[in-house]
Design an enzyme around this catalytic site. Structure first.
Site, PDB file in Angstrom:
ATOM      1  N   ARG A 153      -6.014  11.614   3.249  1.00  0.00           N
ATOM      2  CA  ARG A 153      -5.802  12.771   4.101  1.00  0.00           C
ATOM      3  C   ARG A 153      -4.393  13.296   3.862  1.00  0.00           C
ATOM      4  NH1 ARG A 153     -10.489  12.998   4.223  1.00  0.00           N
ATOM      5  NH2 ARG A 153     -11.913  12.841   5.993  1.00  0.00           N
ATOM      6  N   HIS A 163     -10.220  18.912  -2.551  1.00  0.00           N
ATOM      7  CA  HIS A 163     -10.919  17.918  -1.708  1.00  0.00           C
ATOM      8  C   HIS A 163     -12.310  17.598  -2.288  1.00  0.00           C
ATOM      9  CE1 HIS A 163     -11.056  16.108   2.581  1.00  0.00           C
ATOM     10  NE2 HIS A 163     -11.862  15.430   1.776  1.00  0.00           N
TER      11      HIS A 163
HETATM   12  P1  NAP Z   1     -12.156   2.013   5.992  1.00  0.00           P
HETATM   13  O1  NAP Z   1     -13.309   1.261   5.449  1.00  0.00           O
HETATM   14  O2  NAP Z   1     -11.995   2.180   7.460  1.00  0.00           O
HETATM   15  O3  NAP Z   1     -10.833   1.327   5.375  1.00  0.00           O
HETATM   16  C1  NAP Z   1      -9.547   1.689   5.786  1.00  0.00           C
HETATM   17  C2  NAP Z   1      -8.544   0.725   5.150  1.00  0.00           C
HETATM   18  O4  NAP Z   1      -7.226   1.141   5.508  1.00  0.00           O
HETATM   19  C3  NAP Z   1      -8.721  -0.717   5.657  1.00  0.00           C
HETATM   20  O5  NAP Z   1      -8.472  -1.634   4.611  1.00  0.00           O
HETATM   21  C4  NAP Z   1      -7.615  -0.825   6.716  1.00  0.00           C
HETATM   22  O6  NAP Z   1      -7.132  -2.141   6.928  1.00  0.00           O
HETATM   23  C5  NAP Z   1      -6.543   0.032   6.087  1.00  0.00           C
HETATM   24  N1  NAP Z   1      -5.586   0.498   7.100  1.00  0.00           N
HETATM   25  C6  NAP Z   1      -5.824   1.297   8.167  1.00  0.00           C
HETATM   26  N2  NAP Z   1      -4.683   1.477   8.876  1.00  0.00           N
HETATM   27  C7  NAP Z   1      -3.731   0.754   8.253  1.00  0.00           C
HETATM   28  C8  NAP Z   1      -2.362   0.515   8.499  1.00  0.00           C
HETATM   29  N3  NAP Z   1      -1.724   1.050   9.561  1.00  0.00           N
HETATM   30  N4  NAP Z   1      -1.686  -0.304   7.667  1.00  0.00           N
HETATM   31  C9  NAP Z   1      -2.308  -0.873   6.609  1.00  0.00           C
HETATM   32  N5  NAP Z   1      -3.609  -0.691   6.303  1.00  0.00           N
HETATM   33  C10 NAP Z   1      -4.309   0.121   7.116  1.00  0.00           C
HETATM   34  O7  NAP Z   1     -12.119   3.498   5.376  1.00  0.00           O
HETATM   35  P2  NAP Z   1     -12.801   4.016   4.011  1.00  0.00           P
HETATM   36  O8  NAP Z   1     -14.259   4.224   4.178  1.00  0.00           O
HETATM   37  O9  NAP Z   1     -12.337   3.134   2.900  1.00  0.00           O
HETATM   38  O10 NAP Z   1     -12.143   5.474   3.897  1.00  0.00           O
HETATM   39  C11 NAP Z   1     -10.737   5.666   3.843  1.00  0.00           C
HETATM   40  C12 NAP Z   1     -10.402   7.141   3.977  1.00  0.00           C
HETATM   41  O11 NAP Z   1     -10.790   7.859   2.799  1.00  0.00           O
HETATM   42  C13 NAP Z   1     -11.165   7.880   5.078  1.00  0.00           C
HETATM   43  O12 NAP Z   1     -10.584   7.648   6.353  1.00  0.00           O
HETATM   44  C14 NAP Z   1     -10.995   9.334   4.637  1.00  0.00           C
HETATM   45  O13 NAP Z   1      -9.809   9.864   5.185  1.00  0.00           O
HETATM   46  C15 NAP Z   1     -10.816   9.246   3.126  1.00  0.00           C
HETATM   47  N6  NAP Z   1     -11.919   9.895   2.372  1.00  0.00           N
HETATM   48  C16 NAP Z   1     -11.585  10.864   1.457  1.00  0.00           C
HETATM   49  C17 NAP Z   1     -12.580  11.479   0.714  1.00  0.00           C
HETATM   50  C18 NAP Z   1     -12.230  12.525  -0.336  1.00  0.00           C
HETATM   51  O14 NAP Z   1     -13.136  13.109  -0.928  1.00  0.00           O
HETATM   52  N7  NAP Z   1     -10.970  12.789  -0.606  1.00  0.00           N
HETATM   53  C19 NAP Z   1     -13.921  11.111   0.885  1.00  0.00           C
HETATM   54  C20 NAP Z   1     -14.227  10.131   1.826  1.00  0.00           C
HETATM   55  C21 NAP Z   1     -13.222   9.523   2.570  1.00  0.00           C
HETATM   56  P3  NAP Z   1      -8.098  -3.301   7.526  1.00  0.00           P
HETATM   57  O15 NAP Z   1      -9.070  -3.607   6.387  1.00  0.00           O
HETATM   58  O16 NAP Z   1      -7.180  -4.409   7.797  1.00  0.00           O
HETATM   59  O17 NAP Z   1      -8.780  -2.699   8.716  1.00  0.00           O
END
Ligand code: NAP
Length: 319
Positions: free
Chosen positions: A234, A282
């Site tokens: 993001r 995006h």
């Molecule tokens: P997820 O499964 O919720 O994983 C989030 C990761 O970030 C987890 O490993 C979490 O740690 C870590 N995290 C969160 N807050 C943190 C902090 N303060 N310090 C350190 N680590 C932290 O999310 P996801 O499905 O992988 O997706 C991630 C993001 O990708 C989404 O939220 C979205 O914004 C983005 N996205 C982008 C696109 C695009 O096309 N550009 C598409 C889809 C998604 P823990 O494992 O310890 O909880």
């Protein structure tokens, strides 16, 4: 008695002006023929009064408030930061999309743009403009450390594809992780040690109060001279002014940005013109309507059978 006459309708609620409502309603209906799917605008008052579950894509919160019995919403997006912010303090449960297809699309995007930086394509593109014939010294993938901020559904899939391509891979999360072949770091205290050994930093964190503006001057300064940055998460996680300064001083050699604070990126913004920035609209990992609908359908089927919800978003944590 009356409520028995109201069909079990599941509405689909979207952001104002969203173009693909009908395509989603159709895909969701195909995936769950036992349910009746409708766009929110097509719901009767009786159906609104009885509705307990809705499927959403950044819905207008005012429309959600017209569903007094609503208990939970299933988002068709993986990132739910906007929904969490729009809802504020709420008892509504949020389920986000966790789709292996999305994870593999993101892993492909990460590998593509890591290879772009690893094989120094931005440098060769500039040399071509200057008609300059100058091969650069080859660096093996194993000699490059790619670090992932975020080891969730998307980060872990990206780590696997980077490992397969031969890179040295590190990853950072909130809680400790054990992933074979990946050097894992967690918490604020361990971040500097990971950054110090990083050649290419890839952001796959959710946007939360803790991660907003996380990639600032201090964090960028902890990367070695000449490192690069990919942001596929993001826009607001990166402090744009600090990134621009790090690019101008050549501390950061190149950045690939798929996400921005304001999208579409306004034409007046500096990133469009900057020679060391690759701007993407995006597009790193679009949701696949068919696979996403199948996953939403399965989650709703389980809920109908058992009354249990899939894993929900922790609103206070923000993801
Ligand atoms: P997820 O499964 O919720 O994983 C989030 C990761 O970030 C987890 O490993 C979490 O740690 C870590 N995290 C969160 N807050 C943190 C902090 N303060 N310090 C350190 N680590 C932290 O999310 P996801 O499905 O992988 O997706 C991630 C993001 O990708 C989404 O939220 C979205 O914004 C983005 N996205 C982008 C696109 C695009 O096309 N550009 C598409 C889809 C998604 P823990 O494992 O310890 O909880």
């Amino acid at each position: 008695m009356k409520s028995n006459l109201v069909p079990n309708i599941i509405p689909f609620l979207v952001a104002p002006g969203y173009a693909h409502t009908q395509a989603w309603v159709q895909a969701l209906q195909t995936a769950m023929p036992e349910e009746q799917l409708v766009a929110f605008g097509d719901m009767s008052d009786a159906a609104k009064a009885a509705c307990k579950v809705a499927i959403v894509a950044n819905p207008n919160p005012a429309e959600l408030q017209q569903l007094p019995q609503l208990q939970w919403v299933h988002s068709v997006w993986a990132g739910v930061e906007r929904l969490v912010a729009d809802l504020g303090k709420t008892d509504l449960e949020i389920v986000r999309l966790v789709d292996p297809q999305l994870a593999s699309t993101m892993a492909e995007a990460v590998l593509t743009w890591v290879l772009y930086l690893h094989r120094e394509i931005p440098v060769y593109a500039r040399q071509q403009v200057q008609k300059k014939w100058q091969p650069r010294e080859y660096v093996a993938a194993s000699q490059r450390t790619v670090s992932l901020l975020g080891l969730g559904a998307l980060g872990e899939a990206a780590a696997q594809s980077l490992l397969q391509a031969g890179f040295t891979v590190c990853g950072w999360s909130r809680s400790p992780k054990l992933i074979a072949g990946v050097e894992c770091f967690n918490g604020e205290n361990e971040l500097p040690a990971m950054l110090a050994k990083t050649d290419i930093l890839v952001c796959l964190l959710p946007l939360t109060p803790d991660t907003r503006g996380l990639i600032n001057a201090r964090i960028l300064a902890l990367l070695p001279q000449g490192a690069s940055l990919i942001n596929f998460a993001r826009g607001a996680i990166v402090n744009d002014d600090d990134l621009r300064a790090a690019l101008e001083s050549e501390h950061i050699s190149h950045t690939v940005l798929d996400v921005f604070d304001i999208e579409p990126l306004p034409v007046s913004e500096w990133q469009w013109q900057h020679p060391h920035v690759s701007v993407l609209p995006h597009c790193a990992a679009p949701t696949d309507r068919k696979t996403a609908s199948a996953i939403v359908a399965e989650n709703i089927r389980l809920y109908r059978l058992s009354g249990e919800l899939p894993q929900t978003v922790d609103i206070t944590r923000g993801y």
